[in-house]
Design an enzyme around this catalytic site. Structure first.
Site, PDB file in Angstrom:
ATOM      1  N   HIS A 126      -0.212   4.462   0.187  1.00 40.84           N
ATOM      2  CA  HIS A 126      -0.769   5.602   0.928  1.00 40.84           C
ATOM      3  C   HIS A 126      -1.127   5.163   2.345  1.00 40.84           C
ATOM      4  O   HIS A 126      -0.883   4.012   2.717  1.00 40.84           O
ATOM      5  CB  HIS A 126      -2.006   6.118   0.198  1.00 40.84           C
ATOM      6  CG  HIS A 126      -3.027   5.047  -0.024  1.00 40.84           C
ATOM      7  ND1 HIS A 126      -2.954   4.148  -1.076  1.00 40.84           N
ATOM      8  CD2 HIS A 126      -4.110   4.692   0.701  1.00 40.84           C
ATOM      9  CE1 HIS A 126      -3.966   3.309  -0.995  1.00 40.84           C
ATOM     10  NE2 HIS A 126      -4.674   3.612   0.069  1.00 40.84           N
TER      11      HIS A 126
ATOM     12  N   LYS B 173       0.851  -1.178   0.000  1.00 40.62           N
ATOM     13  CA  LYS B 173       0.000   0.000   0.000  1.00 40.62           C
ATOM     14  C   LYS B 173       0.896   1.240   0.000  1.00 40.62           C
ATOM     15  O   LYS B 173       1.801   1.354   0.818  1.00 40.62           O
ATOM     16  CB  LYS B 173      -0.841  -0.051   1.274  1.00 40.62           C
ATOM     17  CG  LYS B 173      -2.152   0.686   1.183  1.00 40.62           C
ATOM     18  CD  LYS B 173      -2.960   0.434   2.443  1.00 40.62           C
ATOM     19  CE  LYS B 173      -3.932   1.575   2.655  1.00 40.62           C
ATOM     20  NZ  LYS B 173      -4.254   1.731   4.056  1.00 40.62           N
TER      21      LYS B 173
END
Ligand code: OMP
Length: 219
Positions: free
Chosen positions: A106, A104
């Protein structure tokens, strides 16, 4: 009387079959082998199935050697974290953790959801083991994150030789690679299916399982 072990096996198997989690027919595996049975863990999404499978995992994880009973008579887990996508929950001071399919970029970022693995004793919980690719991936992730692999529990061990030149099963290879003192256990194996399913699936299917075992079964 049946042991607790036989008891959860005999109640779990009919439930898995009636919900098509365990199915019989002709299936092509990741390895290319043509199998007379297949285990589809993505179908384990209803409350009765989750209850039965988590009880089976818990029964393994809450007995020796995954726990040690102290002088006070209280069993204590020999691990801090349960790692694996198939098991989501907590138990006493044990946390859970699983990896994302893609990192991921963010938010909190990273590949691991749940407890941090660094310096922790981690038990891997998985659904099916055939050649052990998924297990080796999990071991790699845990070691990369600085965790210590403390044990492995799978729901179904297909008990197949990993390839044409290696007659050991994936669990046999993992036991050799991780060392003999790391507990590795399966809730159900191909031999259990052959021994316990006679009446439920019929003689033809049992014979197909036996033929498959004769061809691909591990030593
Ligand atoms: P290994 O990673 O080689 O141990 O194979 C396990 C994986 O095979 C599972 O995570 C599934 O992707 C797949 N699989 C099943 O889900 N059920 C089966 O009965 C057999 C397999 C398989 O392809 O061997």
């Amino acid at each position: 009387p049946p042991s607790a072990d036989q008891d959860y096996k005999s109640s779990l198997l009919p439930l898995l079959i009636s919900n098509n989690v365990l199915s019989f027919g002709t299936y092509v595996l990741k390895s290319g082998r043509e199998s007379p049975y297949f285990f589809t863990s993505s179908l384990l999404h209803t409350a009765p199935l989750l209850r039965a499978t988590s009880a089976a995992y818990a029964s393994v994880l809450s007995s020796e050697p995954f726990v040690t009973t102290g002088a006070d008579g209280v069993p204590k887990p020999n691990f801090d974290i349960i790692f694996g996508p198939a098991y989501k929950g907590t138990w006493d001071n044990v946390s859970y953790s699983f990896n994302r399919k893609e990192a991921k970029a963010h938010g909190e970022g990273g590949n691991i959801v749940g407890a941090a693995l660094k310096g922790k004793r981690v038990v891997i919980v998985d659904d099916v083991i055939t050649a052990g690719t998924a297990l080796r991936e999990a071991v790699g992730i845990i070691e990369k994150e600085g965790g210590i692999v403390a044990g492995v529990v799978v729901l179904l061990d297909r008990e197949e030789r990993v390839n044409d030149t290696e007659s050991k099963s994936a669990i046999g290879c993992a036991q050799r690679d991780l060392g003999g003192n790391i507990p590795i256990r399966a809730v159900i194996g191909l031999n259990d299916l052959i021994e316990k399913l006679g009446e439920q699936i019929g003689a033809t299917e049992i014979q197909r399982l036996k033929d498959y075992r004769a061809r691909y079964g591990a030593q």
